[in-house]
Each structure stands twice: as C-alpha cells, then as structure tokens.
Design a protein around this motif. Structure first.
Motif, PDB file in Angstrom:
ATOM      1  N   MET A 137       0.805  -1.218   0.000  1.00  9.88           N
ATOM      2  CA  MET A 137       0.000   0.000   0.000  1.00  9.88           C
ATOM      3  C   MET A 137       0.841   1.272   0.000  1.00  9.88           C
ATOM      4  N   THR A 138       2.073   1.153   0.453  1.00  9.52           N
ATOM      5  CA  THR A 138       2.969   2.318   0.429  1.00  9.52           C
ATOM      6  C   THR A 138       3.151   2.833  -0.985  1.00  9.52           C
ATOM      7  N   PHE A 139       3.121   1.936  -1.967  1.00  6.26           N
ATOM      8  CA  PHE A 139       3.402   2.305  -3.358  1.00  6.26           C
ATOM      9  C   PHE A 139       2.155   2.333  -4.236  1.00  6.26           C
ATOM     10  N   ALA A 140       1.033   1.806  -3.749  1.00  4.53           N
ATOM     11  CA  ALA A 140      -0.182   1.750  -4.563  1.00  4.53           C
ATOM     12  C   ALA A 140      -0.847   3.118  -4.661  1.00  4.53           C
ATOM     13  N   ASN A 141      -1.458   3.412  -5.809  1.00  2.00           N
ATOM     14  CA  ASN A 141      -2.161   4.681  -5.945  1.00  2.00           C
ATOM     15  C   ASN A 141      -3.575   4.570  -5.365  1.00  2.00           C
ATOM     16  N   VAL A 142      -4.259   5.701  -5.309  1.00  2.84           N
ATOM     17  CA  VAL A 142      -5.579   5.764  -4.683  1.00  2.84           C
ATOM     18  C   VAL A 142      -6.572   4.847  -5.401  1.00  2.84           C
ATOM     19  N   LYS A 143      -6.589   4.901  -6.713  1.00  3.69           N
ATOM     20  CA  LYS A 143      -7.542   4.102  -7.488  1.00  3.69           C
ATOM     21  C   LYS A 143      -7.361   2.609  -7.242  1.00  3.69           C
ATOM     22  N   ASP A 144      -6.110   2.138  -7.284  1.00  4.98           N
ATOM     23  CA  ASP A 144      -5.848   0.709  -7.110  1.00  4.98           C
ATOM     24  C   ASP A 144      -6.137   0.260  -5.682  1.00  4.98           C
ATOM     25  N   THR A 145      -5.856   1.120  -4.721  1.00  2.00           N
ATOM     26  CA  THR A 145      -6.129   0.790  -3.326  1.00  2.00           C
ATOM     27  C   THR A 145      -7.627   0.629  -3.076  1.00  2.00           C
ATOM     28  N   LEU A 146      -8.410   1.608  -3.514  1.00  7.52           N
ATOM     29  CA  LEU A 146      -9.857   1.548  -3.320  1.00  7.52           C
ATOM     30  C   LEU A 146     -10.482   0.398  -4.106  1.00  7.52           C
ATOM     31  N   SER A 147      -9.960   0.143  -5.288  1.00  3.12           N
ATOM     32  CA  SER A 147     -10.462  -0.960  -6.096  1.00  3.12           C
ATOM     33  C   SER A 147     -10.228  -2.298  -5.395  1.00  3.12           C
ATOM     34  N   PHE A 148      -9.061  -2.456  -4.787  1.00  5.51           N
ATOM     35  CA  PHE A 148      -8.737  -3.700  -4.083  1.00  5.51           C
ATOM     36  C   PHE A 148      -9.693  -3.928  -2.924  1.00  5.51           C
ATOM     37  N   PHE A 149      -9.921  -2.910  -2.110  1.00  7.98           N
ATOM     38  CA  PHE A 149     -10.806  -3.074  -0.963  1.00  7.98           C
ATOM     39  C   PHE A 149     -12.266  -3.234  -1.385  1.00  7.98           C
ATOM     40  N   SER A 150     -12.659  -2.573  -2.468  1.00  2.00           N
ATOM     41  CA  SER A 150     -14.028  -2.726  -2.956  1.00  2.00           C
ATOM     42  C   SER A 150     -14.272  -4.134  -3.483  1.00  2.00           C
ATOM     43  N   GLU A 151     -13.287  -4.684  -4.191  1.00  2.00           N
ATOM     44  CA  GLU A 151     -13.412  -6.060  -4.672  1.00  2.00           C
ATOM     45  C   GLU A 151     -13.446  -7.044  -3.514  1.00  2.00           C
ATOM     46  N   ALA A 152     -12.623  -6.765  -2.500  1.00  2.00           N
ATOM     47  CA  ALA A 152     -12.632  -7.625  -1.311  1.00  2.00           C
ATOM     48  C   ALA A 152     -13.998  -7.582  -0.632  1.00  2.00           C
ATOM     49  N   ARG A 153     -14.571  -6.390  -0.559  1.00  6.34           N
ATOM     50  CA  ARG A 153     -15.901  -6.210   0.029  1.00  6.34           C
ATOM     51  C   ARG A 153     -16.938  -7.071  -0.703  1.00  6.34           C
ATOM     52  N   ASN A 154     -16.926  -7.024  -2.038  1.00  5.44           N
ATOM     53  CA  ASN A 154     -17.875  -7.800  -2.842  1.00  5.44           C
ATOM     54  C   ASN A 154     -17.624  -9.299  -2.717  1.00  5.44           C
ATOM     55  N   LEU A 155     -16.355  -9.688  -2.706  1.00  5.19           N
ATOM     56  CA  LEU A 155     -16.006 -11.102  -2.622  1.00  5.19           C
ATOM     57  C   LEU A 155     -16.466 -11.706  -1.301  1.00  5.19           C
ATOM     58  N   VAL A 156     -16.266 -10.979  -0.232  1.00  6.66           N
ATOM     59  CA  VAL A 156     -16.678 -11.444   1.093  1.00  6.66           C
ATOM     60  C   VAL A 156     -18.176 -11.760   1.110  1.00  6.66           C
ATOM     61  N   ASP A 157     -18.970 -10.879   0.554  1.00  4.10           N
ATOM     62  CA  ASP A 157     -20.419 -11.083   0.545  1.00  4.10           C
ATOM     63  C   ASP A 157     -20.841 -12.222  -0.384  1.00  4.10           C
ATOM     64  N   GLN A 158     -20.216 -12.280  -1.556  1.00  6.04           N
ATOM     65  CA  GLN A 158     -20.602 -13.286  -2.539  1.00  6.04           C
ATOM     66  C   GLN A 158     -20.179 -14.697  -2.134  1.00  6.04           C
ATOM     67  N   GLU A 159     -18.976 -14.826  -1.590  1.00  5.27           N
ATOM     68  CA  GLU A 159     -18.421 -16.149  -1.283  1.00  5.27           C
ATOM     69  C   GLU A 159     -18.545 -16.525   0.189  1.00  5.27           C
ATOM     70  N   ARG A 160     -19.142 -15.634   0.999  1.00  5.78           N
ATOM     71  CA  ARG A 160     -19.355 -15.915   2.427  1.00  5.78           C
ATOM     72  C   ARG A 160     -18.040 -16.214   3.140  1.00  5.78           C
ATOM     73  N   LYS A 161     -17.075 -15.349   2.949  1.00  6.86           N
ATOM     74  CA  LYS A 161     -15.759 -15.495   3.560  1.00  6.86           C
ATOM     75  C   LYS A 161     -15.565 -14.473   4.674  1.00  6.86           C
TER      76      LYS A 161
END
Length: 239
Positions: A137-161
C-alpha cells in the motif's frame, strides 16, 4: 416466492475473555486490523486463525513477514500449534516475498491484482488473512487501493468469507484510511501506551458489524508465551 435471508455465522474466539469482550468474528466479514510496529497485530490475527481452525474452518494465511517455517514456529511458541492443520491442508500458508522487489506504482498494482485474482479463483478457504498489506500500500495509488478493498468487500459477501487484513496506519494518509475503514465491516486498532511505568498493549474494537454481542471499546492485553493472549484489566495495567 419465499425469500431466504442469509444468516451471519459468528466465529467463536478460543479465549473466553476476548470472546466476552469482542463478541466473536462474523462470517462473512471484511476486517481491518490496524496498528504500528510491535502492537500485536499479527498475534491477534494468529489467535483468530487458531480459533477458526479449531472450529473446522479452512484458512489461507498470506504473509509478507514470515516464511512457512517461521509462522508455524511463531504460533507454536504461543501455544497455538497449527502444524497438524497445515499438514492436513486445512491451513494454507502463502509467503509473499516482497523485500527485494524494485517497488513502484505498477508493481504494487500487479501485486494487488494477483492477490485478488488468487483469492477469487484458487482459494476455497472460509477465512483469508493478509498480514500485512503495508509495504504494498505504500506504493499503490488511490484508485488501485480503493479498487482492491471494494473487490474484497464484494467477494466477502458473494463467497461468504471472512477476510482479515493488517496494515500500519502511517502508510496511507488520513483521508484514505477513513475511506478504507468505511468499506470494512470490522475495524480493530492496536496501540501501545505507557501506564504506571509499564508498556501496555491495547485493542480498540471501533466496529464489528454482525457481532452477536456489543463490543468493548478498549481492551488491554499482554502476550504470554504460556497462554497466548491474556486480557489484563485496565486498572491492573495502570498499577
């Protein structure tokens, strides 16, 4: 047509004091564990991993700070011997060696994309740990950081993880940290404070959506080699 509502499963913490104070770990959930060096982030996460394994869950532990052997030894030294779970394939440890990488924004983006692709496609665990995201995260830009957490958010709900991610608070600015915390279901902060001449580790459970009990705002604890995590009353810590 009947509508079936998905129920939130709660993972019991294998420590009566922590269970009473935190109220369990909901599944599904995306949990951010935040703290500076030596505040106990990894120890707390490893305790959650031990709890999950004891309750029959399959766990993937992606680590940027340990080898397979060092993680197994570290947990064994804290009375959480997970070697059998590892040999049975119920604990998957994936070391992510990052120290010799020539880091820049593109490399950080590649790592985040690869991490998410692996979790989406190749990982069938109910509990996924990334310990820690700080260097990436030290080197990631804002867009990639938010995209990663948003995808994680969706994955958690979809896959029940349940996904637990640790991070140092200084790697991102305050605005970005606020946005990330809002995406997550759970936010746990660890700090070290000087009380009565003693250095005390503290856990603040800022939020834990879906927990069966009300969470305590502040918990003090110490790491006991013979017990793992031992909750210490605030009054005793100050003495």
């Amino acid at each position: 047509m009947d509508i079936i509502k998905d129920e939130i499963e709660t993972l019991k913490i294998e420590n009566p004091e922590l269970e009473r104070l935190i109220g369990g770990i909901p599944i599904p959930s995306l949990i951010l564990v935040e703290g500076e060096n030596d505040t106990g982030k990894s120890v707390l996460i490893q305790h959650f991993v031990w709890s999950a394994l004891k309750q029959g869950k399959k766990v993937s532990y992606i680590t940027t700070e340990n080898t397979i052997r060092s993680l197994l030894d570290q947990m064994k030294n804290l009375t959480w011997d997970v070697t059998t779970f590892f040999l049975q394939g119920r604990l998957r440890i994936l070391p992510l060696h990052i120290k010799e990488v020539n880091w820049n924004e593109e490399v950080a983006k590649y790592f985040l994309l690869t991490l998410m692709s692996y979790i989406k496609v190749a990982d069938d665990s109910q509990v996924v740990v990334i310990d820690s995201l700080s260097y990436i995260m030290t080197f990631a830009n804002v867009k990639d950081t938010l995209s990663f957490f948003s995808e994680a958010r969706n994955l958690v709900d979809q896959e029940r993880k349940c996904m637990l991610m640790s991070i140092h608070p200084f790697v991102l600015d305050s605005n970005m940290m606020t946005r990330i915390r809002s995406i997550c279901d759970g936010h746990i902060t660890l700090v070290k404070k000087l009380m009565g001449g003693n250095t005390v580790r503290m856990v603040e459970v800022a939020k834990m959506r879906g927990a069966k009990k009300s969470t305590s705002n502040l918990i003090s604890f110490e790491v006991d080699p013979n017990f793992g995590i031992r909750v210490v009353p605030i009054s005793q810590a100050r003495a």
